[in-house]
Structures are given as structure tokens and as C-alpha cells.
Motif scaffolding. Structure first.
Motif, PDB file in Angstrom:
ATOM      1  N   GLU A   5       0.841  -1.376   0.040  1.00  0.00           N
ATOM      2  CA  GLU A   5       0.081  -0.064   0.126  1.00  0.00           C
ATOM      3  C   GLU A   5       1.080   1.273  -0.017  1.00  0.00           C
ATOM      4  OE1 GLU A   5      -2.668  -0.633   3.402  1.00  0.00           O
ATOM      5  OE2 GLU A   5      -3.414  -2.327   2.565  1.00  0.00           O
ATOM      6  N   ARG A   8       2.321   1.777  -3.249  1.00  0.00           N
ATOM      7  CA  ARG A   8       1.255   2.312  -4.512  1.00  0.00           C
ATOM      8  C   ARG A   8       0.809   3.783  -4.494  1.00  0.00           C
ATOM      9  NH1 ARG A   8      -1.631  -2.794  -2.838  1.00  0.00           N
ATOM     10  NH2 ARG A   8      -1.337  -4.320  -4.931  1.00  0.00           N
ATOM     11  N   LEU A  13       4.446   6.653 -10.942  1.00  0.00           N
ATOM     12  CA  LEU A  13       4.030   5.896 -11.968  1.00  0.00           C
ATOM     13  C   LEU A  13       4.827   6.224 -13.352  1.00  0.00           C
ATOM     14  CD1 LEU A  13       3.003   2.811 -12.353  1.00  0.00           C
ATOM     15  CD2 LEU A  13       0.591   3.963 -12.875  1.00  0.00           C
ATOM     16  N   ASP A  58      -1.140   6.758  -5.625  1.00  0.00           N
ATOM     17  CA  ASP A  58      -2.092   5.946  -6.329  1.00  0.00           C
ATOM     18  C   ASP A  58      -2.158   5.775  -7.671  1.00  0.00           C
ATOM     19  OD1 ASP A  58      -2.694   4.407  -3.663  1.00  0.00           O
ATOM     20  OD2 ASP A  58      -3.844   6.013  -3.145  1.00  0.00           O
ATOM     21  N   VAL A  60      -2.006   5.220 -11.717  1.00  0.00           N
ATOM     22  CA  VAL A  60      -2.666   3.981 -12.340  1.00  0.00           C
ATOM     23  C   VAL A  60      -2.320   4.255 -13.998  1.00  0.00           C
ATOM     24  CG1 VAL A  60      -4.866   4.999 -12.861  1.00  0.00           C
ATOM     25  CG2 VAL A  60      -4.703   2.520 -12.568  1.00  0.00           C
ATOM     26  N   ASP A  71      -1.660  -0.932 -11.536  1.00  0.00           N
ATOM     27  CA  ASP A  71      -1.107  -0.025 -10.417  1.00  0.00           C
ATOM     28  C   ASP A  71       0.417  -0.263 -10.669  1.00  0.00           C
ATOM     29  OD1 ASP A  71      -0.385  -2.455  -9.312  1.00  0.00           O
ATOM     30  OD2 ASP A  71      -1.722  -2.096  -7.513  1.00  0.00           O
ATOM     31  N   ALA A  72       1.224   0.331  -9.606  1.00  0.00           N
ATOM     32  CA  ALA A  72       2.767   0.175  -9.835  1.00  0.00           C
ATOM     33  C   ALA A  72       3.390  -1.184  -9.814  1.00  0.00           C
ATOM     34  CB  ALA A  72       3.439   1.185  -8.629  1.00  0.00           C
ATOM     35  N   ILE A  73       2.603  -1.922  -8.964  1.00  0.00           N
ATOM     36  CA  ILE A  73       3.118  -3.415  -8.791  1.00  0.00           C
ATOM     37  C   ILE A  73       2.900  -4.008 -10.103  1.00  0.00           C
ATOM     38  CG2 ILE A  73       2.761  -5.469  -7.419  1.00  0.00           C
ATOM     39  CD1 ILE A  73       2.248  -3.566  -4.757  1.00  0.00           C
ATOM     40  N   GLY A 128      -6.486  -5.790 -11.855  1.00  0.00           N
ATOM     41  CA  GLY A 128      -5.827  -4.722 -10.982  1.00  0.00           C
ATOM     42  C   GLY A 128      -6.890  -3.981 -10.078  1.00  0.00           C
ATOM     43  N   ARG A 129      -6.394  -3.060  -9.140  1.00  0.00           N
ATOM     44  CA  ARG A 129      -7.298  -2.524  -8.146  1.00  0.00           C
ATOM     45  C   ARG A 129      -8.004  -1.575  -8.807  1.00  0.00           C
ATOM     46  NH1 ARG A 129      -5.451   0.457  -4.154  1.00  0.00           N
ATOM     47  NH2 ARG A 129      -3.989   1.931  -5.439  1.00  0.00           N
ATOM     48  N   HIS A 130      -7.759  -0.943 -10.016  1.00  0.00           N
ATOM     49  CA  HIS A 130      -8.490   0.125 -10.364  1.00  0.00           C
ATOM     50  C   HIS A 130      -9.311  -0.248 -11.525  1.00  0.00           C
ATOM     51  CE1 HIS A 130      -6.233   2.895  -7.960  1.00  0.00           C
ATOM     52  NE2 HIS A 130      -5.082   2.279  -8.120  1.00  0.00           N
TER      53      HIS A 130
END
Length: 131
Positions: A5, A8, A13, A58, A60, A71-73, A128-130
């Protein structure tokens, strides 16, 4: 994990994309996010500016046509094929930010950047998260 977290929230990015060899161009400032917006060809579906990369906390990346997002990961894993898996990506990005990892390990292998058109692997829509 809280380290993931933190990564991110803190990673730049657009700088990560540039550092890993992806050609990006400044598109302006996104008024809704209040951060710089960068564009590039989507690594999955092509075009010239379909991929949007948002800087700031955060950040994206998102393709306006096919919906690929990261995301970055996820971006680190996709842009550098020598980074395999979530934990290795977290270690790599932690090192980039100067953050310690819980096990004290670091990603010590040099980045091996594949050409952008072949560096990405296919991901389902909404990955991904987004997404």
C-alpha cells in the motif's frame, strides 16, 4: 500488505514507465485527479495515445480502448519480465523508493527490459485495483 500500500501511494508511475523503457508523452494535467496525465501506445491493442498513465499518489495506467489497467506493482511485473510475481515486484519497487522489506531482502538483479510491444502479457479486462 502495508508495504504494498505504501509503494502504491508513493511510486511515481510515469517515472517507473520511463525508467523501464516505455516511451511516454505528457498529455497535460488531469483535472479530476489533480495530477499529470501521460499517454502512450497501449501495449495490448496499439494506437498512439490510448494508454493513460496518471501520476501522483496511487497512480494508475489505463487503456481507454481495451481496458487494460495496472497499478505500480502490476506495471513493474508487466514492463520488466525479469520481475516474476507480486513479492518480487514489491521488493523491486521498495528498493526504488529506498524502503526496507520485512525480510531485509532486495531485488538485486538488474532490470532486463523487453521491447514494449512484447513486454506485456495479456491480462483480463478489469485487472488490478482500479479496473
Amino acid at each position: 500488505s502495508s508495504l504494498a500500500e505504501d509503494i502504491r501511494a508513493r511510486i511515481d508511475l510515469p517515472r517507473l514507465f520511463d525508467q523501464l523503457g516505455y516511451d511516454i508523452k505528457l498529455a497535460g494535467t488531469n483535472s479530476r485527479r489533480g495530477a499529470e496525465e501521460w499517454c502512450a501506445a497501449c501495449p495490448l491493442c496499439g494506437g498512439t495515445d490510448r494508454l493513460r498513465i496518471f501520476g501522483g499518489p496511487d497512480g494508475v495506467a489505463w487503456c481507454r480502448r481495451c481496458g487494460w489497467s495496472a497499478d505500480a506493482i502490476a506495471a513493474a511485473q508487466s514492463l520488466d519480465r525479469s520481475i516474476v510475481g507480486f513479492y518480487q515486484a514489491v521488493r523491486f519497487l521498495a528498493q526504488e523508493l529506498g524502503l526496507p522489506t520485512p525480510d531485509g531482502s532486495t531485488f538485486s538483479e538488474p532490470a532486463k527490459v523487453a521491447p514494449a510491444k512484447t513486454a506485456f502479457h495479456s491480462m483480463p479486462k478489469g485487472y488490478g485495483r482500479h479496473g
